[in-house]
Design a protein around this motif. Structure first.
Motif, PDB file in Angstrom:
ATOM      1  N   TYR A   1       0.769  -1.243  -0.025  1.00  0.00           N
ATOM      2  CA  TYR A   1       0.084  -0.153   0.000  1.00  0.00           C
ATOM      3  C   TYR A   1       0.786   1.252  -0.143  1.00  0.00           C
ATOM      4  O   TYR A   1       0.593   2.136  -0.785  1.00  0.00           O
ATOM      5  CB  TYR A   1      -0.823  -0.001   1.106  1.00  0.00           C
ATOM      6  CG  TYR A   1      -1.785   1.046   1.144  1.00  0.00           C
ATOM      7  CD1 TYR A   1      -3.170   0.868   0.502  1.00  0.00           C
ATOM      8  CD2 TYR A   1      -1.731   2.327   1.959  1.00  0.00           C
ATOM      9  CE1 TYR A   1      -4.187   1.949   0.426  1.00  0.00           C
ATOM     10  CE2 TYR A   1      -2.539   3.113   1.932  1.00  0.00           C
ATOM     11  CZ  TYR A   1      -3.726   3.147   1.277  1.00  0.00           C
ATOM     12  OH  TYR A   1      -4.575   4.377   1.356  1.00  0.00           O
ATOM     13  N   ASP A   2       1.822   1.183   0.659  1.00  0.00           N
ATOM     14  CA  ASP A   2       2.818   2.535   0.992  1.00  0.00           C
ATOM     15  C   ASP A   2       3.520   2.781  -0.428  1.00  0.00           C
ATOM     16  O   ASP A   2       3.881   3.563  -0.932  1.00  0.00           O
ATOM     17  CB  ASP A   2       3.818   2.312   2.044  1.00  0.00           C
ATOM     18  CG  ASP A   2       2.849   2.340   3.512  1.00  0.00           C
ATOM     19  OD1 ASP A   2       1.822   2.961   3.406  1.00  0.00           O
ATOM     20  OD2 ASP A   2       3.554   2.029   4.446  1.00  0.00           O
ATOM     21  N   PHE A   3       4.068   1.667  -0.975  1.00  0.00           N
ATOM     22  CA  PHE A   3       4.662   1.645  -2.498  1.00  0.00           C
ATOM     23  C   PHE A   3       3.735   2.187  -3.301  1.00  0.00           C
ATOM     24  O   PHE A   3       4.217   3.007  -4.076  1.00  0.00           O
ATOM     25  CB  PHE A   3       5.062  -0.017  -2.547  1.00  0.00           C
ATOM     26  CG  PHE A   3       5.559  -0.087  -4.053  1.00  0.00           C
ATOM     27  CD1 PHE A   3       6.693   0.334  -4.549  1.00  0.00           C
ATOM     28  CD2 PHE A   3       4.698  -0.818  -4.908  1.00  0.00           C
ATOM     29  CE1 PHE A   3       6.731   0.507  -5.801  1.00  0.00           C
ATOM     30  CE2 PHE A   3       5.037  -1.002  -6.251  1.00  0.00           C
ATOM     31  CZ  PHE A   3       6.187  -0.397  -6.720  1.00  0.00           C
ATOM     32  N   ASN A   4       2.613   1.731  -3.199  1.00  0.00           N
ATOM     33  CA  ASN A   4       1.700   2.336  -4.285  1.00  0.00           C
ATOM     34  C   ASN A   4       1.679   3.903  -4.271  1.00  0.00           C
ATOM     35  O   ASN A   4       1.577   4.524  -5.248  1.00  0.00           O
ATOM     36  CB  ASN A   4       0.530   1.654  -4.350  1.00  0.00           C
ATOM     37  CG  ASN A   4       0.311   0.279  -5.073  1.00  0.00           C
ATOM     38  OD1 ASN A   4       1.222  -0.068  -6.049  1.00  0.00           O
ATOM     39  ND2 ASN A   4      -0.560  -0.670  -4.426  1.00  0.00           N
ATOM     40  N   ASN A   5       1.530   4.162  -3.099  1.00  0.00           N
ATOM     41  CA  ASN A   5       0.987   5.642  -2.859  1.00  0.00           C
ATOM     42  C   ASN A   5       2.575   6.344  -2.981  1.00  0.00           C
ATOM     43  O   ASN A   5       2.556   7.622  -3.558  1.00  0.00           O
ATOM     44  CB  ASN A   5       0.619   5.952  -1.258  1.00  0.00           C
ATOM     45  CG  ASN A   5      -0.794   5.550  -1.272  1.00  0.00           C
ATOM     46  OD1 ASN A   5      -1.404   5.389  -2.197  1.00  0.00           O
ATOM     47  ND2 ASN A   5      -1.229   5.332   0.163  1.00  0.00           N
ATOM     48  N   ASN A   6       3.512   5.937  -2.494  1.00  0.00           N
ATOM     49  CA  ASN A   6       4.768   6.573  -2.562  1.00  0.00           C
ATOM     50  C   ASN A   6       5.450   6.808  -3.839  1.00  0.00           C
ATOM     51  O   ASN A   6       6.053   7.679  -4.369  1.00  0.00           O
ATOM     52  CB  ASN A   6       5.834   6.042  -1.663  1.00  0.00           C
ATOM     53  CG  ASN A   6       5.547   6.220  -0.280  1.00  0.00           C
ATOM     54  OD1 ASN A   6       4.766   6.968   0.281  1.00  0.00           O
ATOM     55  ND2 ASN A   6       6.179   5.150   0.597  1.00  0.00           N
ATOM     56  N   PHE A   7       5.145   5.646  -4.811  1.00  0.00           N
ATOM     57  CA  PHE A   7       5.792   5.637  -6.206  1.00  0.00           C
ATOM     58  C   PHE A   7       4.833   5.927  -7.170  1.00  0.00           C
ATOM     59  O   PHE A   7       5.064   6.652  -8.037  1.00  0.00           O
ATOM     60  CB  PHE A   7       6.477   4.143  -6.326  1.00  0.00           C
ATOM     61  CG  PHE A   7       7.132   4.137  -7.722  1.00  0.00           C
ATOM     62  CD1 PHE A   7       8.425   4.985  -7.861  1.00  0.00           C
ATOM     63  CD2 PHE A   7       6.652   3.252  -8.667  1.00  0.00           C
ATOM     64  CE1 PHE A   7       8.868   4.781  -9.227  1.00  0.00           C
ATOM     65  CE2 PHE A   7       7.403   3.267  -9.878  1.00  0.00           C
ATOM     66  CZ  PHE A   7       8.418   3.944  -9.914  1.00  0.00           C
ATOM     67  N   TYR A   8       3.572   5.381  -7.286  1.00  0.00           N
ATOM     68  CA  TYR A   8       2.857   5.351  -8.421  1.00  0.00           C
ATOM     69  C   TYR A   8       1.759   6.582  -8.212  1.00  0.00           C
ATOM     70  O   TYR A   8       1.276   7.131  -9.338  1.00  0.00           O
ATOM     71  CB  TYR A   8       1.882   4.148  -8.482  1.00  0.00           C
ATOM     72  CG  TYR A   8       2.988   3.097  -9.213  1.00  0.00           C
ATOM     73  CD1 TYR A   8       3.311   3.333 -10.544  1.00  0.00           C
ATOM     74  CD2 TYR A   8       3.281   1.901  -8.826  1.00  0.00           C
ATOM     75  CE1 TYR A   8       4.224   2.484 -11.123  1.00  0.00           C
ATOM     76  CE2 TYR A   8       4.099   0.917  -9.243  1.00  0.00           C
ATOM     77  CZ  TYR A   8       4.565   1.240 -10.601  1.00  0.00           C
ATOM     78  OH  TYR A   8       5.242   0.342 -11.058  1.00  0.00           O
ATOM     79  N   LEU A   9       1.266   6.746  -7.138  1.00  0.00           N
ATOM     80  CA  LEU A   9       0.082   7.626  -7.025  1.00  0.00           C
ATOM     81  C   LEU A   9       0.311   9.173  -7.467  1.00  0.00           C
ATOM     82  O   LEU A   9      -0.620   9.652  -8.116  1.00  0.00           O
ATOM     83  CB  LEU A   9      -0.469   7.830  -5.525  1.00  0.00           C
ATOM     84  CG  LEU A   9      -1.561   8.545  -5.219  1.00  0.00           C
ATOM     85  CD1 LEU A   9      -2.797   7.814  -5.923  1.00  0.00           C
ATOM     86  CD2 LEU A   9      -2.113   8.459  -3.959  1.00  0.00           C
ATOM     87  N   HIS A  10       1.626   9.422  -7.398  1.00  0.00           N
ATOM     88  CA  HIS A  10       2.006  11.005  -7.816  1.00  0.00           C
ATOM     89  C   HIS A  10       3.134  10.643  -9.047  1.00  0.00           C
ATOM     90  O   HIS A  10       3.568  11.953  -9.343  1.00  0.00           O
ATOM     91  CB  HIS A  10       2.583  11.746  -6.661  1.00  0.00           C
ATOM     92  CG  HIS A  10       1.623  12.004  -5.548  1.00  0.00           C
ATOM     93  ND1 HIS A  10       0.512  12.575  -5.571  1.00  0.00           N
ATOM     94  CD2 HIS A  10       1.362  11.306  -4.255  1.00  0.00           C
ATOM     95  CE1 HIS A  10      -0.174  12.688  -4.491  1.00  0.00           C
ATOM     96  NE2 HIS A  10       0.295  11.739  -3.733  1.00  0.00           N
ATOM     97  N   ALA A  11       3.086   9.660  -9.596  1.00  0.00           N
ATOM     98  CA  ALA A  11       4.058   9.459 -10.635  1.00  0.00           C
ATOM     99  C   ALA A  11       3.813  10.369 -12.037  1.00  0.00           C
ATOM    100  O   ALA A  11       4.412  10.665 -12.774  1.00  0.00           O
ATOM    101  CB  ALA A  11       4.122   7.967 -11.235  1.00  0.00           C
TER     102      ALA A  11
END
Length: 398
Positions: free
Chosen positions: A179-189
């Motif tokens: 969950y944190d990976f998706n938020n930290n990497f993809y959500l604002h990519a």
């Protein structure tokens, strides 16, 4: 990535025997195969010795596979195997993935240490597309890789939780949960894309992923589960195939039409924010062309049946309270349920902890008036369960 040469070797005209001879001829390597419930892995004996518990590794592969089945409803064959001089970490074929021999031992060492290698989950995601509907959601330059990664995002979010030992280390954040990976990497990519003048058909892989991750955080994963399933029904129609050109706006308009229907929200503004050629009129036209009213109703039934059979786990966002605020602090609320068309499913609500009564049952989407400061709490009940399977709440003026 899908390696173009190896992918072509699987075409029926060449035949499986030819593919096997061409693919395996350079690798005169002794191997051992371990089989799980869904996934097999074929590596050298010394590779397996790196792991203290090889069956735990196979079990984890099975879990990844099962999450991708839940997301897509596809069930492709899946084997992981070593291969000589791939020119990449790994490649995807129709029946599984190949990993360069030089990468196998580090891959195993990482797993032993609780670190999940990005590459093999990504390549498994490709295999779930290879036979089916990549042609629909592949937008120019980006779609194939982005949707391998969206399957990766779902698998890691389900399996790399706070209460499990495995973590991914990719992009910002160090070792982290899915969950944190998706938020930290993809959500604002996609932030740089949004701030640029890049045309929609030149957007990058992570830009497209960021667009969808934003919708996933807004609507929940279950909307995407329905979305994948809908393409089976579309392709069963006469002339139900995707346009030949990947630049045809029909593709992204169909994406918008389906996700809007399943998510219960008009997503045209979200698409336009990413400069997609989507309008209310074009979405309506594509909905008529593919008879989406019938397609989505059939998909709703299929989703409900799979949920009842225990094949689908509901996302918390699959019950949502949405507010339209007024100037005086009051609001009009509506309740979205992913099971809104399922017989015998009931949504009940309370206002400021009032008692739940039969009168508080509501069809999903029905407007509910909230006074300023009032809190609406919703609960989703399904047959056979006394307790709600999902709850949600929201307060007016907050």
């Amino acid at each position: 990535m899908i390696h173009s040469l190896r992918f072509l070797l699987f075409v029926p005209a060449l035949g499986l025997a030819v593919q096997t001879a061409l693919a395996d001829a350079p690798a005169a390597v002794k191997t051992e195969t371990l089989k799980g419930q869904h996934v097999s892995a074929r590596f050298r004996p010394d590779d397996w010795k790196v792991l203290d518990h090889p069956q735990e590794f196979i079990g984890f592969l099975d879990q990844i596979y099962q999450t991708m089945v839940e997301l897509t409803s596809n069930e492709p064959p899946m084997i992981l195997r070593g291969h000589e001089k791939l020119g990449a970490w790994g490649t995807a074929d129709l029946d599984g993935i190949d990993i360069d021999w030089t990468c196998v031992v580090p891959f195993m060492q990482d797993f032993k240490a609780g670190k999940v290698e990005f590459g093999f989950v990504h390549e498994m995601g490709h295999v779930f597309d290879a036979r089916d509907f990549a042609r629909w959601y592949i937008t120019p330059n980006a779609g194939g890789e982005a949707f391998a990664n969206i399957k990766l995002s779902y698998a890691l979010e389900q399996l790399l939780r706070k209460d499990t030992r495995y973590r991914i280390e990719f992009g910002p954040g160090g070792r982290q949960t899915g969950y944190d990976f998706n938020n930290n990497f993809y959500l604002h990519a996609g932030d740089k894309y949004l701030a640029s003048n890049t045309a929609w058909d030149q957007m990058g892989v992570d830009d497209l992923h960021s667009f969808h991750m934003g919708l996933i955080r807004k609507l929940g994963w279950d909307v995407y589960k329905k979305w994948f399933r809908a393409y089976y029904k579309i392709e069963a129609q006469k002339d139900g195939r995707a346009p030949a050109s990947v630049s045809d706006p029909l593709r992204i308009n169909l994406v918008c039409a389906l996700l809007s229907t399943f998510g219960g929200e008009n997503l045209v503004p979200d698409c336009q924010r990413y400069r997609f050629p989507v309008t209310d009129k074009s979405v309506l036209e594509v909905a008529k062309r593919y008879d989406l009213k019938q397609v989505c109703a059939a998909t709703d039934r299929e989703f409900a049946e799979e949920y009842a059979a225990g094949k689908i786990h509901l996302d918390p966002l699959s019950l949502r309270v949405r507010l339209t605020p007024a100037a005086d602090g009051s609001a009009t609320a509506s309740i979205f349920s992913i099971l809104r068309s399922t017989p015998s499913t009931v949504v009940r609500y309370t206002l400021d902890n009032s008692a739940v009564t039969a009168a508080s049952q509501v069809d999903a989407g029905t407007p509910i008036a909230l006074a300023a400061g009032a809190t609406l709490r919703a609960a989703l009940f399904v047959p056979g369960k006394a307790e709600p399977v999902l709850t949600a709440s929201s307060a007016a003026g907050k």
